[in-house]
Design a protein around this motif. Structure first.
Motif, PDB file in Angstrom:
ATOM      1  N   ILE A  34       0.879  -1.178   0.000  1.00 44.28           N
ATOM      2  CA  ILE A  34       0.000   0.000   0.000  1.00 44.28           C
ATOM      3  C   ILE A  34       0.911   1.221   0.000  1.00 44.28           C
ATOM      4  CG2 ILE A  34      -2.068  -1.083   0.904  1.00 44.28           C
ATOM      5  CD1 ILE A  34      -1.217  -0.057   3.692  1.00 44.28           C
ATOM      6  N   ASP A  90      -1.325   3.769   2.284  1.00 43.92           N
ATOM      7  CA  ASP A  90      -0.794   3.708   3.642  1.00 43.92           C
ATOM      8  C   ASP A  90      -0.903   5.129   4.178  1.00 43.92           C
ATOM      9  OD1 ASP A  90       0.627   3.032   5.871  1.00 43.92           O
ATOM     10  OD2 ASP A  90       2.350   2.196   4.810  1.00 43.92           O
ATOM     11  N   GLY A 133       8.756  -3.871  -3.632  1.00 42.25           N
ATOM     12  CA  GLY A 133      10.067  -3.402  -4.065  1.00 42.25           C
ATOM     13  C   GLY A 133      11.122  -3.956  -3.114  1.00 42.25           C
ATOM     14  N   GLU A 172      13.389  -2.801  -1.309  1.00 44.03           N
ATOM     15  CA  GLU A 172      13.781  -2.138  -0.063  1.00 44.03           C
ATOM     16  C   GLU A 172      12.867  -2.496   1.106  1.00 44.03           C
ATOM     17  OE1 GLU A 172      12.038  -0.885  -2.361  1.00 44.03           O
ATOM     18  OE2 GLU A 172      10.753   0.748  -1.684  1.00 44.03           O
ATOM     19  N   LEU A 193      13.146   1.321 -10.359  1.00 45.80           N
ATOM     20  CA  LEU A 193      13.313   2.115 -11.573  1.00 45.80           C
ATOM     21  C   LEU A 193      14.267   3.236 -11.204  1.00 45.80           C
ATOM     22  CD1 LEU A 193       9.916   2.733 -13.309  1.00 45.80           C
ATOM     23  CD2 LEU A 193      11.672   1.055 -13.804  1.00 45.80           C
TER      24      LEU A 193
HETATM   25  N1  MSP Z   1       3.830   2.026   2.567  1.00 45.16           N
HETATM   26  C1  MSP Z   1       4.938   1.177   2.362  1.00 45.16           C
HETATM   27  C2  MSP Z   1       4.471  -0.228   2.005  1.00 45.16           C
HETATM   28  C3  MSP Z   1       3.568  -0.875   3.009  1.00 45.16           C
HETATM   29  S1  MSP Z   1       3.028  -2.419   2.443  1.00 45.16           S
HETATM   30  C4  MSP Z   1       2.287  -3.105   3.733  1.00 45.16           C
HETATM   31  C5  MSP Z   1       5.816   1.704   1.229  1.00 45.16           C
HETATM   32  N2  MSP Z   1       5.247   2.583   0.417  1.00 45.16           N
HETATM   33  S2  MSP Z   1       5.984   3.318  -0.801  1.00 45.16           S
HETATM   34  O1  MSP Z   1       5.002   4.196  -1.367  1.00 45.16           O
HETATM   35  O2  MSP Z   1       7.197   3.924  -0.358  1.00 45.16           O
HETATM   36  O3  MSP Z   1       6.401   2.228  -1.812  1.00 45.16           O
HETATM   37  C6  MSP Z   1       5.442   1.379  -2.369  1.00 45.16           C
HETATM   38  C7  MSP Z   1       6.029   0.561  -3.482  1.00 45.16           C
HETATM   39  O4  MSP Z   1       6.458   1.398  -4.548  1.00 45.16           O
HETATM   40  C8  MSP Z   1       7.241  -0.260  -3.044  1.00 45.16           C
HETATM   41  O5  MSP Z   1       7.125  -1.563  -3.526  1.00 45.16           O
HETATM   42  C9  MSP Z   1       8.381   0.439  -3.711  1.00 45.16           C
HETATM   43  O6  MSP Z   1       9.432  -0.405  -4.010  1.00 45.16           O
HETATM   44  C10 MSP Z   1       7.705   0.953  -4.981  1.00 45.16           C
HETATM   45  N3  MSP Z   1       8.509   1.999  -5.547  1.00 45.16           N
HETATM   46  C11 MSP Z   1       8.667   3.286  -5.120  1.00 45.16           C
HETATM   47  N4  MSP Z   1       9.636   3.874  -5.887  1.00 45.16           N
HETATM   48  C12 MSP Z   1      10.108   2.992  -6.778  1.00 45.16           C
HETATM   49  C13 MSP Z   1      11.020   3.029  -7.839  1.00 45.16           C
HETATM   50  N5  MSP Z   1      11.714   4.103  -8.124  1.00 45.16           N
HETATM   51  N6  MSP Z   1      11.135   1.911  -8.610  1.00 45.16           N
HETATM   52  C14 MSP Z   1      10.368   0.794  -8.409  1.00 45.16           C
HETATM   53  N7  MSP Z   1       9.516   0.730  -7.414  1.00 45.16           N
HETATM   54  C15 MSP Z   1       9.466   1.747  -6.508  1.00 45.16           C
HETATM   55  O7  MSP Z   1       6.943   1.285   1.124  1.00 45.16           O
END
Ligand code: MSP
Length: 687
Positions: free
Chosen positions: A14, A53, A268, A270, A306
């Protein structure tokens, strides 16, 4: 194998609702959508959950900065996520927001259950350590300064009495899980990283916070709210109807009973630790009375990042590309295809708009699009718009149309090797193209004696088109549905069973639809400019309303102003309400009078001018999107108003260090520069 009616439950993480999604965040969702669509075509009933989230300090602070409440911020941002998913054709079935009451109840019940069935798992203890508010990560358990391992920013000192989860007691159980489910984490090298992390020893984890207000209250102790990761991970259950998880619960939805546990949590790289260590441990503590298979997710699948100029694309680094402008300029399928074809799934991949347009033209416009329009137009012209009679497929196509061909592609999809699947599918496009070039149906059509061969050639081309459309549908849903209809096929292509696909399914005699281009060729320069203009509109703080799915608005009125003009109410994206700001917000903008010293066109950019502007103590280079309204020579000596404290930006490889103010006039937003009627010196403050 008959997969009919089997269930498949897939989740995206999320997304933090503190800002709008960018191409990086769209990537996870697009990949999951491809899997969901593919699984449906394999006969599965798919639940596909995504969501936002919405708790935590980063939301609290982002809202504070904007002078709005956290609730208003997340309301606004979650809608931007939903709008983008719509624009991208994401076929999610469930959307969860962590601020929903149903989610709070689920989180509280999961902890209550855990306290009851695993009494030692949760306890109170003093916490002192460093915490990263951006990644919601406990960086270290000592007060010494430390930087976050994920984003590199300094972590904040936290000292308070918290509820802890006894993670250390789960070390052996977790290692056993990894042994029993060796593909629990994918790719394999990530599984190894996780194992080593757990083997090196686990520390208990604080799962409540006292200093934060914006969160789910701890049951029976409202001084605390839940640690956002405990809260967020539980959304995978609440999002499909978990309420209490009791045996034969009347509260848990049938949907939850049917789909839980998840087959795949896509994430992702991380956020592996949260998913592959914390989450299984939380679940083990909550359901010690159940069999592992009844509650443990099947797989944690990690993908790469990415990158933009070798760095992770992220809002905080300011190196983001947005999906909306790309979709509006080239269509939904273009972005989906590029990401799936270009990035080797699991690894990091570079994102470049230039490469995206090149790929679009080569594979979609000149490749599939061209095959489709040529074939359909020839059937229209030479066969009266009816699919010609089928004869045996010629030998050079035989291999690609054999069962092995389909199996290889299905196998690649099953293993999430999307780029491989697409490469093989496009192999068929190339062979069909080559076959047409060799057999020259346009010449055959001139000789009635060649009618049988002509029919065969066109049948082969049309059947290749049908096969490619079905196989590529999970990745490019829009164009394949259009081709499907143009081939005279009934119903939705998404309902075709990918397992039953075989050569010869196109019925001779079928009346085809009207041939229409699906991927018009894109002029690189124009498209880049169009995308950049729309991106600037999104970045421009003056444009309060987010880009929505009003494609026609944007494409039909491509704004004439470039980055360096504040968007006004005529801007296509600055439609709805513009939030009121206080004087203190306005005071953050530094405006000065400037005098244009020189102005010139920028090769390759029709709308931009490069200006050197004297602002008193220095001469600034400023790029302005005014070339369609002003000749460079008319600008020299002119007095302008310039925003001087805007972070520098690059356009067309040139740095722009400021922004000119202009009125935006008429439906096309023609820029008219702000100036002074009286004499003012360069550098005078404008207040
Ligand atoms: N809120 C948490 C996840 C909670 S799940 C119970 C979070 N959110 S996030 O918005 O930071 O990231 C969400 C997803 O987007 C992750 O899988 C993250 O890896 C993906 N991405 C965010 N930036 C990205 C890139 N530049 N490239 C690929 N995916 C990336 O973590």
């Amino acid at each position: 194998m008959d997969n009919a009616k089997k269930k498949y439950y897939l989740t995206t993480p999320i997304y933090y609702a503190n800002s709008r999604p960018h191409v990086g965040s769209a990537y996870t969702t697009i990949v999951c959508d491809v899997i969901a669509r593919y699984k449906r075509m394999c006969g599965y009933e798919v639940a596909y959950l995504t969501g936002t989230d919405e708790h935590g300090v980063n939301i609290e602070r982002a809202a504070e900065k904007l002078g709005i409440s956290p609730a208003d911020l997340v309301d606004r941002n979650q809608q931007i996520f939903r709008d983008l998913w719509k624009l991208l054709g994401i076929s999610y079935t469930d959307f969860v927001r962590t601020t929903e009451p149903r989610h709070a109840v689920a989180v509280q019940n999961l902890v209550r259950r855990t306290q009851r069935v695993s009494p030692d798992a949760i306890f109170k203890r003093k916490y002192e350590g460093r915490y990263c508010i951006y990644d919601n990560l406990y960086v270290s358990d000592t007060p010494e300064p430390a930087d976050c391992q994920i984003c590199g920013r300094p972590a904040e000192l936290i000292s308070e009495e918290n509820y802890f989860f006894g993670l250390s007691a789960y070390q052996e159980k977790l290692l056993q899980l990894y042994k029993d489910q060796p593909d629990f984490v994918q790719p394999d090298f990530r599984m190894n990283e996780v194992k080593s992390f757990v083997e090196s020893g686990l520390k208990d984890l604080s799962i409540s916070r006292k200093t934060i207000k914006w969160g789910i209250p701890w049951p029976g102790d409202h001084e605390h709210v839940f640690y956002v990761w405990y809260d967020a991970l539980t959304s995978y259950m609440s999002g499909i109807g978990f309420v209490d998880g009791e045996p034969n619960s009347k509260k848990d939805s049938d949907r939850f009973k049917k789909f839980w546990p998840a087959d795949v949590h896509m994430i992702g790289k991380e956020i592996i630790r949260f998913h592959a260590v914390y989450w299984p441990a939380f679940l083990m503590a909550a359901f010690p009375d159940k069999k592992l298979s009844e509650y443990m997710p099947g797989r944690i699948q990690a993908h790469g990042w990415l990158l933009f100029e070798q760095e992770k694309m992220s809002k905080s680094k300011g190196n983001v590309a947005y999906a909306e402008p790309i979709v509006k300029a080239l269509g939904n399928d273009a972005l989906r295809y590029y990401l799936l074809r270009e990035v080797v799934f699991g690894q990091d991949g570079n994102f470049s708009k230039d490469a995206l347009i090149t790929r679009y033209n080569a594979d979609l416009a000149n490749g599939l699009g061209n095959l489709s329009s040529r074939t359909l137009t020839m059937i229209e012209n030479y066969c009266g718009g009816v699919v010609p009679a089928q004869t045996a497929a010629p030998p050079n196509l035989h291999e690609l149309t054999s069962t092995t061909f389909y199996n290889t592609i299905r196998n690649s999809y099953d293993k999430f090797e999307f780029s491989d699947a697409l490469t093989i599918i496009w192999g068929l496009v190339a062979i069909a193209d080559k076959y047409l070039a060799q057999e020259k149906p346009w010449t055959l059509a001139k000789d009635p004696a060649q009618k049988v061969l002509l029919d065969q050639v066109l049948y082969v081309a049309a059947e290749s088109l049908r096969i490619v459309s079905v196989l590529a549908h999970p990745v490019i849903p829009d164009a394949t549905q259009k081709i499907w209809e143009q081939l005279g096929q009934a119903g939705k292509i998404e309902n075709v069973s990918i397992n039953d696909l075989q050569w010869g399914g196109l019925k001779p005699g079928t009346r085809i639809g009207k041939p229409e281009g699906v991927f018009p060729r894109a002029d690189k320069k124009e498209t880049l400019e169009k995308i950049e203009t729309m991106e600037n509109e999104i970045r421009n703080p003056g444009a309060a309303a987010p880009a929505t799915s009003h494609e026609s608005q944007v494409t039909s009125q491509a704004p004439t102003q470039g980055e360096n003009l504040l968007a006004t109410s005529h801007s296509p994206l600055a439609t709805a309400s513009i939030a009121k700001i206080g004087i203190e917000d306005f005071a953050k903008i530094e405006l000065r009078a400037g005098i244009v010293k020189s102005a010139e066109r920028i090769p390759g950019a029709d709308k931009l001018l490069k200006l050197m502007v004297d602002i008193g103590d220095e001469v600034r280079q400023v790029l302005a999107g005014i070339a369609l309204s002003y000749a460079p020579e008319d600008l020299v000596g002119r007095k302008v108003v310039i925003v001087t404290n805007l972070a520098p930006r690059k356009m067309r490889g040139l740095e722009s260090n400021g922004m000119l103010l202009a009125a935006s006039v008429g439906p096309d937003g023609k820029p008219v520069l702000c100036t002074f009627a009286e004499d003012v010196p360069a550098g005078a403050k404008v207040k």
